[in-house]
Design an enzyme around this catalytic site. Structure first.
Site, PDB file in Angstrom:
ATOM      1  N   LYS A  40       0.677  -1.490  -0.039  1.00 18.99           N
ATOM      2  CA  LYS A  40       0.280   0.155   0.472  1.00 18.99           C
ATOM      3  C   LYS A  40       0.599   1.278  -0.128  1.00 18.99           C
ATOM      4  CE  LYS A  40      -0.028   0.049   4.934  1.00 18.99           C
ATOM      5  NZ  LYS A  40      -0.849  -1.418   5.926  1.00 18.99           N
ATOM      6  N   TYR A 279      15.300  31.910   5.623  1.00 21.05           N
ATOM      7  CA  TYR A 279      14.544  32.350   6.212  1.00 21.05           C
ATOM      8  C   TYR A 279      14.858  32.960   7.211  1.00 21.05           C
ATOM      9  CZ  TYR A 279      11.334  31.433   1.848  1.00 21.05           C
ATOM     10  OH  TYR A 279      11.380  31.902   0.002  1.00 21.05           O
TER      11      TYR A 279
HETATM   12  C1  LIG Z   1      -0.689  -2.094   6.836  1.00 16.86           C
HETATM   13  C2  LIG Z   1      -1.146  -3.723   7.522  1.00 16.86           C
HETATM   14  C3  LIG Z   1      -0.270  -4.419   7.137  1.00 16.86           C
HETATM   15  C4  LIG Z   1       1.448  -3.935   7.742  1.00 16.86           C
HETATM   16  O1  LIG Z   1       1.629  -4.269   8.749  1.00 16.86           O
HETATM   17  P1  LIG Z   1       2.913  -3.856   8.953  1.00 16.86           P
HETATM   18  O2  LIG Z   1       3.228  -2.543  10.423  1.00 16.86           O
HETATM   19  O3  LIG Z   1       3.452  -2.807   7.819  1.00 16.86           O
HETATM   20  O4  LIG Z   1       3.866  -5.102   8.352  1.00 16.86           O
HETATM   21  C5  LIG Z   1      -0.561  -5.521   7.429  1.00 16.86           C
HETATM   22  N1  LIG Z   1      -2.284  -5.529   7.549  1.00 16.86           N
HETATM   23  C6  LIG Z   1      -3.528  -4.658   7.256  1.00 16.86           C
HETATM   24  C7  LIG Z   1      -4.378  -4.963   7.257  1.00 16.86           C
HETATM   25  C8  LIG Z   1      -2.791  -3.571   6.862  1.00 16.86           C
HETATM   26  O5  LIG Z   1      -3.688  -2.469   7.303  1.00 16.86           O
END
Ligand SMILES: *Cc1c(COP(=O)(O)O)cnc(C)c1O
Length: 387
Positions: A40, A279
């Site tokens: 993702k 700045y």
């Molecule tokens: C993001 C996510 C993961 C992966 O999590 P990590 O801690 O990055 O390994 C697993 N399951 C779900 C439902 C997620 O949203």
């Protein structure tokens, strides 16, 4: 070349680091659980287009994303017949495409299950669903009181619904302080799956993300959904500590960072003592100084929290960021580094000679998670795969 876009920085992705992490995870979790790599947020900023083929080259055949839109991007860069699973939002307008392409997806309401069955029936297809159950995380998930009804529908519509998985998500397995809550969730999951165990065709049971997969063997089950650790980061110091406690040598539990971020010095300037840099009055030179101007700012994904705090590497040495990080520029004090010149390589994340800037160092100055900084890296920075 006129008109060609020249980017002010680049990202390098290490194929050997990725292989190291996947080999390590396989040794840690054992042979049985399938590894589903979570890609993702543009593969946690690494770039889906480059990262998905890299992972497939290491033998990964399962990917997970957060939305149906992300599923389309991942599906477009598959080089083999890997499966894609949507763990979050499925837009109704994508449902037909998703079923058509055999994309797997979470369902967590009776209404969605009915709709999917109807759509799949009208297409003469079978949709591949994972039933996500509520266990106390209070994110998404079907209420347990509705499970019996959900299973009845799935059973009735079995020509059009394939129950591929049965799952839940733990609310923070990476921190010891959530231990009590996570224990309750795990108990609840095992209790609620009991009626399913009598079914002829068993779904894949899955609960664990990186943290739980590494430190809670009892929830590895049939599949683990791993993001953070695959990219070479520990989800938290707690998880790293638990792994260290179980290891003979610290090298045995080392993960390797896959990503590096590099740019080049735009200009080197002499600044007299007591002059201000950039700045406002955020940084006043305490001595006659040499300042390297770097063409990267918060608009390019470099956190503004690094103002007067971060470090970059130039000529194998650490140079402190001075002044405010601007939208497209920041400044490093190179007074102590002889010979710095325009065009010199600047490492924002990664190694240069014996020095290293880690991703964890970005979290030390702010509440940001290491994955937060990564997931915000702009998609248009060029990504190159290296050995
Ligand atoms: C993001 C996510 C993961 C992966 O999590 P990590 O801690 O990055 O390994 C697993 N399951 C779900 C439902 C997620 O949203």
């Amino acid at each position: 070349m006129p008109g060609m876009i020249h980017h002010s920085s680049r990202l390098e992705l290490s194929q050997s680091a990725l292989k190291h992490n996947l080999d390590f995870l396989r040794r840690t979790i054992g042979d049985h659980p399938q590894i589903c790599v979570v890609v993702k947020a543009n593969a946690y900023g690494h770039g889906v287009e480059q990262f998905v083929p890299m992972a497939e080259a290491c033998g990964v055949r399962r990917f997970a994303v957060a939305s149906s839109g992300e599923a389309q991007s991942v599906h477009a860069c598959l080089t083999t017949d890997s499966s894609v699973m949507i763990m979050g939002i499925m837009h109704d307008s994508n449902l037909e495409w998703v079923i058509e392409h055999g994309i797997e997806f979470y369902v967590f309401s009776l209404r969605r299950i009915e709709n999917v069955a109807r759509m799949a029936a009208s297409m003469g297809r079978q949709a591949s669903i994972h039933l996500e159950i509520e266990t106390g995380g209070n994110r998404t998930g079907l209420e347990q009181a509705k499970l019996r009804e959900a299973l009845t529908i799935i059973n009735r519509e079995r020509r059009h619904l394939k129950l591929v998985g049965f799952c839940t998500h733990l609310a923070g397995a990476e921190s010891l302080s959530a231990r009590f809550r996570i224990d309750k969730q795990v108990e609840s999951f095992f209790r609620v799956r009991k009626p399913l165990l009598r079914r002829a065709n068993q779904p894949l049971y899955h609960v664990a993300s990186s943290a739980a997969a590494m430190v809670r063997p009892e929830v590895r089950l049939d599949l683990v959904r791993i993001g953070t650790a695959v990219y070479g980061l520990y989800p938290s110091p707690d998880v790293h500590n638990l792994m260290l406690l179980g290891a003979k040598r610290s090298e045995d539990v080392r993960l390797r960072r896959v990503i590096s971020w590099k740019t080049n010095v735009m200009q080197v300037r002499e600044v007299d003592r007591d002059e201000f840099v950039g700045y406002g009055t955020y940084f006043q030179a305490p001595r006659d100084s040499r300042i390297a101007v770097i063409p990267i700012g918060y608009g390019n994904g470099y956190p503004r929290e690094m103002s007067n705090r971060g470090n970059v590497l130039i000529r194998g040495r650490r140079a402190p960021i001075v002044g405010l990080v601007n939208m497209n520029m920041c400044f490093a004090d190179v007074t102590n580094i002889p010979g710095v010149d325009d065009g010199d390589e600047v490492v924002l994340v990664g190694r240069q000679k014996k020095q290293e800037i880690t991703i964890a160092s970005f979290s030390e100055f702010s509440s940001a998670l290491n994955t937060e900084f990564l997931s915000r890296l702009p998609a248009d920075i060029p990504r190159h795969v290296v050995k």
